[in-house]
Every structure is written in structure tokens, then in C-alpha cells.
Design an enzyme around this catalytic site. Structure first.
Site, PDB file in Angstrom:
ATOM      1  N   GLU A 283     -55.884 -17.429 -14.247  1.00  0.00           N
ATOM      2  CA  GLU A 283     -55.418 -16.702 -15.435  1.00  0.00           C
ATOM      3  C   GLU A 283     -55.564 -15.195 -15.232  1.00  0.00           C
ATOM      4  O   GLU A 283     -54.659 -14.417 -15.554  1.00  0.00           O
ATOM      5  CB  GLU A 283     -56.208 -17.152 -16.660  1.00  0.00           C
TER       6      GLU A 283
ATOM      7  N   ASN B 189     -54.061  -6.180 -24.710  1.00  0.00           N
ATOM      8  CA  ASN B 189     -53.925  -7.564 -25.139  1.00  0.00           C
ATOM      9  C   ASN B 189     -55.166  -7.913 -25.954  1.00  0.00           C
ATOM     10  O   ASN B 189     -56.274  -7.910 -25.412  1.00  0.00           O
ATOM     11  CB  ASN B 189     -53.811  -8.458 -23.901  1.00  0.00           C
ATOM     12  N   PRO B 190     -55.039  -8.232 -27.254  1.00  0.00           N
ATOM     13  CA  PRO B 190     -56.231  -8.463 -28.082  1.00  0.00           C
ATOM     14  C   PRO B 190     -56.892  -9.806 -27.861  1.00  0.00           C
ATOM     15  O   PRO B 190     -57.817 -10.166 -28.586  1.00  0.00           O
ATOM     16  CB  PRO B 190     -55.662  -8.354 -29.503  1.00  0.00           C
ATOM     17  N   LYS B 191     -56.433 -10.548 -26.878  1.00  0.00           N
ATOM     18  CA  LYS B 191     -57.007 -11.881 -26.644  1.00  0.00           C
ATOM     19  C   LYS B 191     -58.455 -11.791 -26.183  1.00  0.00           C
ATOM     20  O   LYS B 191     -59.262 -12.681 -26.454  1.00  0.00           O
ATOM     21  CB  LYS B 191     -56.171 -12.623 -25.591  1.00  0.00           C
ATOM     22  N   GLU B 192     -58.812 -10.723 -25.472  1.00  0.00           N
ATOM     23  CA  GLU B 192     -60.174 -10.578 -24.961  1.00  0.00           C
ATOM     24  C   GLU B 192     -60.839  -9.341 -25.560  1.00  0.00           C
ATOM     25  O   GLU B 192     -60.241  -8.270 -25.619  1.00  0.00           O
ATOM     26  CB  GLU B 192     -60.161 -10.471 -23.429  1.00  0.00           C
TER      27      GLU B 192
END
Length: 326
Positions: free
Chosen positions: A134, A227-230
Site C-alpha cells: 500500500e 490524504n486525510p486517511k492517515e
């Protein structure tokens, strides 16, 4: 390399004897929303096809990367060697890494040089390998653009929390900083860091954001394409007599009476209106200015500051200021 889209983000090539491990990797990737070619996921597609031609197309043209699981069993299989030849044909045509070796042992695979970087699976769990895959994909800008362009307008059925932690160069928590997330369409989220230096945002839409950070005792900070995923941790450095603010439509500079209002002109240039404030010694208003260029302000009490606009979009402006101490 052309900006092209792929049917699969990653294809997995392995010997059947290693299936138990590889299947866990495939399932983990699938749960992460990564498009993975794993044969058992494709039974309906493979049924009745000319597998020689179909698999050649998959491993040569339809995947962004392939992970080759090296083992003593791999060299002995007809189909794995067919897949390998297809991969190598693709790798020969491209100027970037395409084959990602992951080794169960030190078996030599024809055409895979010992000098090529690989992952040792001896002490690596399937989930840990899936995370590495990923992360590899996240470094591929075409993957990011293609993935997020499809998701940017979709409502995420499961909102999630994105957290930013703010510390200074001495590892001290930075409290009461204003943080704004602004999307390409100029919609935004805003908040302030708490007593633990944390600010939390509930993310309901899949978008990339520009992150703006301001504090009256620290310079402005801008991060693009986040990217607000992390969750992220940001370190900022204090500077004497300077700070930063974020204003929405209009606002105040600390220590300066009156209000300023930046606007976007029809020609896409920027102008500044200042209420009861002289701009650059009393220049006519609206005063044209550019990002990253200092402007002097003076209020009716003789207080002076130099301001620099670091970002402007929609009606949101991020501004550095330096107090003119007399």
C-alpha cells in the site's frame, strides 16, 4: 511513463505451495480498497478463457505493479514462469520498477538480479507486507490521481476522524493553533489544536486537502495534496516578533487596529482592502499584491506590521506577519 489507468493496482505471482501466505496478503489488500489480481478472486473471469493469453495480458499490461513471491517452488512451475516472462517483457519497456520481489528463500529466479531490492518474508506477516505494498502504491502519483479522482465526489458511508498533532522544535505541544483543511472546490473544515496539541476533523467525503496552519507565535505552514486517511504530526519553529493568522473573507492582524479584506480580481490577480489601515505608506486601495510578497500595514495609532500572504483560495487566506517594534 504515460498517465494511464490500470485494471489492477497490483498482481500477485506465486507458487501454489505458498498460497496460504499469499491469500492473506490478497485479502488484506482487498480490505484496503486496493485492486488486486489474485487467481481465486477471478475464478469467474478465468473460466473458459485461454489462460496463456489472458495471464500474459494481466501480467504485462493490466497491473500497475506485480509482486513476485520467490521460493524454491516458483522455478518448478510452468505457469509461474509464464507469468514471470510476461512481467519481464513489461519491465524491459519501462524506466521504473515494476516487478517487486518478495522472498521466502534465496532461490535464484532467471532475469531477477540479486541487486534488485526485495522484501524478506522470513519475519514479515502477510498484513505487514500488504502495508508495504500500500505504501509503495501511495508513492505512485498516477495511482493517487486516479484513485482519488474517482472517489472525490463520493460520500464516504463511514465517516472517519483525521487528526493532526502540532509540536515545536523543542518537542513542546503547540496549543490553540488554527488549522484549516481546504479542498480543491474551496469547501473547508476548520478547528484549533487542544491542550494536547491535537486537532480532529470528521471526514465525510473522500478528497485531497491543502492543510493550512496558523498561530500568533509561529510562522504559517502549508501542506498541499494531503490524504486525510492517515494522521500526521507537524513540527513548526518559533520566530521572534512574528506569527500567522488565517482569515475568512476579512479579519485582523494581531497588534493592528482595523480590518483587512483580500479579494480575487476577475483577471485572477489579488487586491487588498484595508479599513482604517494605510497600506505600503498610504497607497491607493484596492491595493494589488502577490503571494509571498511583503506588504507594510500601519494603523491609526502608528502600529506597524509587515504581512505576507502565503495562500489564498475561495475566501480563505493564510498570512504571515512580522511586528515592527519601535
Amino acid at each position: 511513463m504515460k498517465n494511464r489507468s490500470y485494471e489492477y493496482d497490483v498482481a500477485l505471482s506465486f507458487a501454489g505451495e505458498n498460497r496460504a501466505y499469499v491469500e492473506k496478503v490478497a485479502n488484506s489488500l482487498k480490505l484496503k480498497g486496493i485492486k488486486v489480481f489474485y487467481d481465486l478472486f477471478e475464478e469467474a473471469n478465468l473460466w473458459g478463457k485461454n489462460l496463456y493469453e489472458y495471464l500474459s495480458e494481466i501480467y504485462q499490461n493490466k497491473a500497475r505493479y506485480t509482486v513476485l513471491f520467490v521460493s524454491s517452488f516458483y522455478n518448478k512451475k510452468l505457469w509461474t514462469n509464464h507469468e514471470r516472462v510476461s512481467m519481464q517483457a513489461r519491465a524491459f519497456q519501462e524506466s521504473r520498477e515494476y516487478i517487486l520481489p518478495a522472498r521466502f528463500d534465496n532461490t535464484e529466479i532467471p532475469g531477477i538480479l540479486k541487486t534488485i531490492g526485495y522484501i524478506n518474508l522470513e519475519n514479515k506477516t502477510p498484513e505487514e507486507l500488504a502495508i508495504l505494498i500500500e505504501n509503495k502504491l501511495k508513492k505512485d502519483q498516477t495511482f493517487i490521481r486516479n484513485r482519488w479522482s474517482k472517489l472525490s465526489t463520493m460520500i464516504n458511508p463511514k465517516p472517519f476522524v483525521f487528526t493532526i498533532k502540532l509540536i515545536d522544535e523543542k518537542k513542546q505541544l503547540v496549543k490553540h493553533a488554527k488549522v484549516v483543511l481546504i479542498a480543491n472546490n474551496s469547501t473547508y473544515l476548520e478547528g484549533f489544536t487542544d491542550e494536547h496539541g491535537l486537532v480532529h476533523f470528521v471526514i465525510r467525503t473522500r478528497k485531497m486537502y491543502t492543510v493550512l496552519i496558523a498561530h500568533t507565535s509561529y510562522p504559517a505552514v502549508v501542506f498541499h495534496h494531503i490524504n486525510p486517511k492517515e494522521d500526521i504530526e507537524v513540527t513548526i519553529e518559533k520566530s521572534n516578533n512574528s506569527g500567522s493568522v488565517i482569515i475568512n473573507k476579512s479579519g485582523h492582524i494581531p497588534g493592528i487596529s482595523g480590518k483587512i479584506e483580500p479579494v480575487l480580481k476577475p483577471d485572477k490577480g489579488l487586491s487588498l482592502y484595508a479599513d482604517n489601515i494605510a497600506v505600503d505608506g498610504g497607497k491607493h486601495q484596492p491595493y494589488d499584491f502577490a503571494l509571498d510578497t511583503a506588504i507594510s500595514l500601519e494603523d491609526n495609532e502608528g502600529n506597524r506590521a509587515h504581512v505576507t500572504f502565503r495562500f489564498f483560495q475561495g475566501r480563505i487566506a493564510l498570512i504571515d506577519f512580522y511586528k515592527d517594534i519601535r
